[in-house]
Write a protein that holds these residues in place. Sequence first.
Motif, PDB file in Angstrom:
ATOM      1  N   SER A 281      -3.122  60.906   9.590  1.00 16.34           N
ATOM      2  CA  SER A 281      -3.829  59.720  10.069  1.00 16.34           C
ATOM      3  C   SER A 281      -3.889  59.682  11.587  1.00 16.34           C
ATOM      4  O   SER A 281      -4.866  59.215  12.175  1.00 16.34           O
ATOM      5  CB  SER A 281      -3.160  58.454   9.539  1.00 16.34           C
ATOM      6  OG  SER A 281      -1.822  58.361   9.989  1.00 16.34           O
ATOM      7  N   ALA A 282      -2.850  60.205  12.275  1.00 20.08           N
ATOM      8  CA  ALA A 282      -2.845  60.221  13.744  1.00 20.08           C
ATOM      9  C   ALA A 282      -3.938  61.138  14.281  1.00 20.08           C
ATOM     10  O   ALA A 282      -4.494  60.885  15.351  1.00 20.08           O
ATOM     11  CB  ALA A 282      -1.488  60.674  14.260  1.00 20.08           C
TER      12      ALA A 282
ATOM     13  N   ALA B 234       0.629  60.596  17.841  1.00 20.17           N
ATOM     14  CA  ALA B 234      -0.243  59.416  17.799  1.00 20.17           C
ATOM     15  C   ALA B 234      -0.742  59.053  19.192  1.00 20.17           C
ATOM     16  O   ALA B 234      -1.909  58.697  19.368  1.00 20.17           O
ATOM     17  CB  ALA B 234       0.510  58.245  17.170  1.00 20.17           C
ATOM     18  N   ARG B 235       0.133  59.157  20.211  1.00 21.90           N
ATOM     19  CA  ARG B 235      -0.242  58.708  21.555  1.00 21.90           C
ATOM     20  C   ARG B 235      -1.330  59.594  22.165  1.00 21.90           C
ATOM     21  O   ARG B 235      -2.313  59.090  22.731  1.00 21.90           O
ATOM     22  CB  ARG B 235       0.995  58.699  22.453  1.00 21.90           C
ATOM     23  CG  ARG B 235       0.758  58.037  23.799  1.00 21.90           C
ATOM     24  CD  ARG B 235       2.033  57.925  24.596  1.00 21.90           C
ATOM     25  NE  ARG B 235       2.557  59.208  25.042  1.00 21.90           N
ATOM     26  CZ  ARG B 235       3.699  59.739  24.622  1.00 21.90           C
ATOM     27  NH1 ARG B 235       4.449  59.100  23.728  1.00 21.90           N
ATOM     28  NH2 ARG B 235       4.100  60.909  25.073  1.00 21.90           N
ATOM     29  N   LEU B 236      -1.196  60.930  22.049  1.00 17.49           N
ATOM     30  CA  LEU B 236      -2.197  61.815  22.629  1.00 17.49           C
ATOM     31  C   LEU B 236      -3.533  61.702  21.902  1.00 17.49           C
ATOM     32  O   LEU B 236      -4.591  61.788  22.526  1.00 17.49           O
ATOM     33  CB  LEU B 236      -1.703  63.258  22.597  1.00 17.49           C
ATOM     34  CG  LEU B 236      -0.547  63.591  23.551  1.00 17.49           C
ATOM     35  CD1 LEU B 236      -0.220  65.068  23.479  1.00 17.49           C
ATOM     36  CD2 LEU B 236      -0.860  63.194  24.970  1.00 17.49           C
ATOM     37  N   ALA B 237      -3.488  61.506  20.590  1.00 17.79           N
ATOM     38  CA  ALA B 237      -4.734  61.307  19.851  1.00 17.79           C
ATOM     39  C   ALA B 237      -5.433  60.028  20.316  1.00 17.79           C
ATOM     40  O   ALA B 237      -6.664  60.000  20.463  1.00 17.79           O
ATOM     41  CB  ALA B 237      -4.448  61.237  18.349  1.00 17.79           C
ATOM     42  N   LEU B 238      -4.671  58.978  20.559  1.00 27.89           N
ATOM     43  CA  LEU B 238      -5.230  57.712  21.038  1.00 27.89           C
ATOM     44  C   LEU B 238      -5.818  57.873  22.440  1.00 27.89           C
ATOM     45  O   LEU B 238      -6.920  57.376  22.730  1.00 27.89           O
ATOM     46  CB  LEU B 238      -4.137  56.640  21.037  1.00 27.89           C
ATOM     47  CG  LEU B 238      -4.555  55.225  21.459  1.00 27.89           C
ATOM     48  CD1 LEU B 238      -5.586  54.665  20.495  1.00 27.89           C
ATOM     49  CD2 LEU B 238      -3.331  54.317  21.518  1.00 27.89           C
ATOM     50  N   ILE B 239      -5.108  58.580  23.336  1.00 26.82           N
ATOM     51  CA  ILE B 239      -5.591  58.792  24.701  1.00 26.82           C
ATOM     52  C   ILE B 239      -6.892  59.586  24.700  1.00 26.82           C
ATOM     53  O   ILE B 239      -7.858  59.236  25.394  1.00 26.82           O
ATOM     54  CB  ILE B 239      -4.511  59.511  25.535  1.00 26.82           C
ATOM     55  CG1 ILE B 239      -3.331  58.576  25.798  1.00 26.82           C
ATOM     56  CG2 ILE B 239      -5.086  60.024  26.856  1.00 26.82           C
ATOM     57  CD1 ILE B 239      -2.146  59.245  26.473  1.00 26.82           C
ATOM     58  N   MET B 240      -6.954  60.665  23.897  1.00 27.51           N
ATOM     59  CA  MET B 240      -8.164  61.488  23.865  1.00 27.51           C
ATOM     60  C   MET B 240      -9.357  60.720  23.301  1.00 27.51           C
ATOM     61  O   MET B 240     -10.478  60.842  23.805  1.00 27.51           O
ATOM     62  CB  MET B 240      -7.910  62.754  23.032  1.00 27.51           C
ATOM     63  CG  MET B 240      -7.060  63.795  23.729  1.00 27.51           C
ATOM     64  SD  MET B 240      -7.724  64.301  25.327  1.00 27.51           S
ATOM     65  CE  MET B 240      -9.343  64.873  24.864  1.00 27.51           C
TER      66      MET B 240
END
Length: 441
Positions: A51-52, A96-102
């Motif tokens: 999901s991330a 999760a954080r890097l996927a959100l940033i990208m």
Amino acid sequence: MARESFDKEIQFLRLLALTGGAYSRKQFADRLGISVHTYDKTLRYLKDILSAGQQGLTPEQSAELTAGFRYNHYESADPLLLFLYRAKSLKETESARLALIMAALRKQDLAANDLMELCGRELPADAALPDEKTIRGDLKYLEEVGVVKRIDGKRPYRYRARTELIDQLTDDELIDLYDYTDVLANTQLPSVQGYLLRDTLKKALRARGLGPETTETHVYKYHYHSRILDEAHLYAIHKAIESRRKLTFLYLSPKRGTRYASKNTNPLFETQTTGVTETILPLKVIYDHQYGRWYLVGHNARQGLMKFRMEGLTGLEEGAQVSEEEFAMRLSHAEEKLRHSWVIDTMRSFRVVARFYNPENSSHNFVKARVLAQGQWGEITEETESFFQFEITVNGLTEIKPWLRSFGSSCEVLEPRWLRHEFMAEWKELQAYYEPVREDF
């Protein structure tokens, strides 16, 4: 993600793919050598990783973990391990954080403070919120690997996702690039990087409103999950080979029932660790096209030349460096031993002679084309309109037998004689299976 955890997920997904849901939770946990609680926790973690990696997708575009196991003759299933490769070198919070940033930087230019506020709004309530130093470290890492760029020299620095290549392509050019990548990823080795690029291009096509009917022009059915799984070790092994360093790992022989050796804290499972710790100088990696398997060939000070199926490797650690002279000597010895190996067999050599029959009433001699493509160093020594004779000297016969057998009635083994008799016995046994049970059947 911790290295031991990733080893567990590789073996977890391998067994899940091989069994196809045939095991209960208890049976699956017993086979893997873990508790049912660990089984449940690992499954939840894999779903979280999946999901991330789907940030920014609609519910229709998002995939369930079970989609990787569905069998449909009319569509290509994405490789099961694709999402795991995105997260294999990251901690759980980074995934999760890097996927959100990208996802955010694809839409607009943002500074570190903007991204910190975004993480505070979008990350789960129970997740650890990043501080400014963490966000800046993430941006530095993404800039180093070339997926984001700083857009000006003024503070506060703002960043943008590097999508200019895709943005400059027309729809037709993007479709052509996707089709080219799709073909190569499904036909070349190694393939994981190709699958990652294909997945990025697929998302770009969806963002332009081009649906599955555009991307699914070629249909592939992937049968060798182990090939993709074992590519996880491929890059670490090649790095050790290039730097001339030894490797230490725990090896679980595929012949044993247990597929994973955990670092146990539960006394109930403490006795189930059945692997052997090995230290070798890695020399080369060999791929077996017949069964979709990777093999590691290396030198051990105690046992000499050693060969391992890469699906049994876990917990790889780099060790001491050796001199260029020693590496060259070990590699030369290995290549000499493997010179006549069909795959990795180093037993005594045999001369194999086989007669291949040309297909009747066919404009294309696909039998000869396949022999020339796959026959390695063998030679065609005699040829007529109806058949051709093929000769090869090969170490052992175990590895070449499935290849000869796969030609069916188009191949007749002539030498060695005892191998010919083995094939005759096998075909007679197969014929007996199809004998009618009634005379009037």
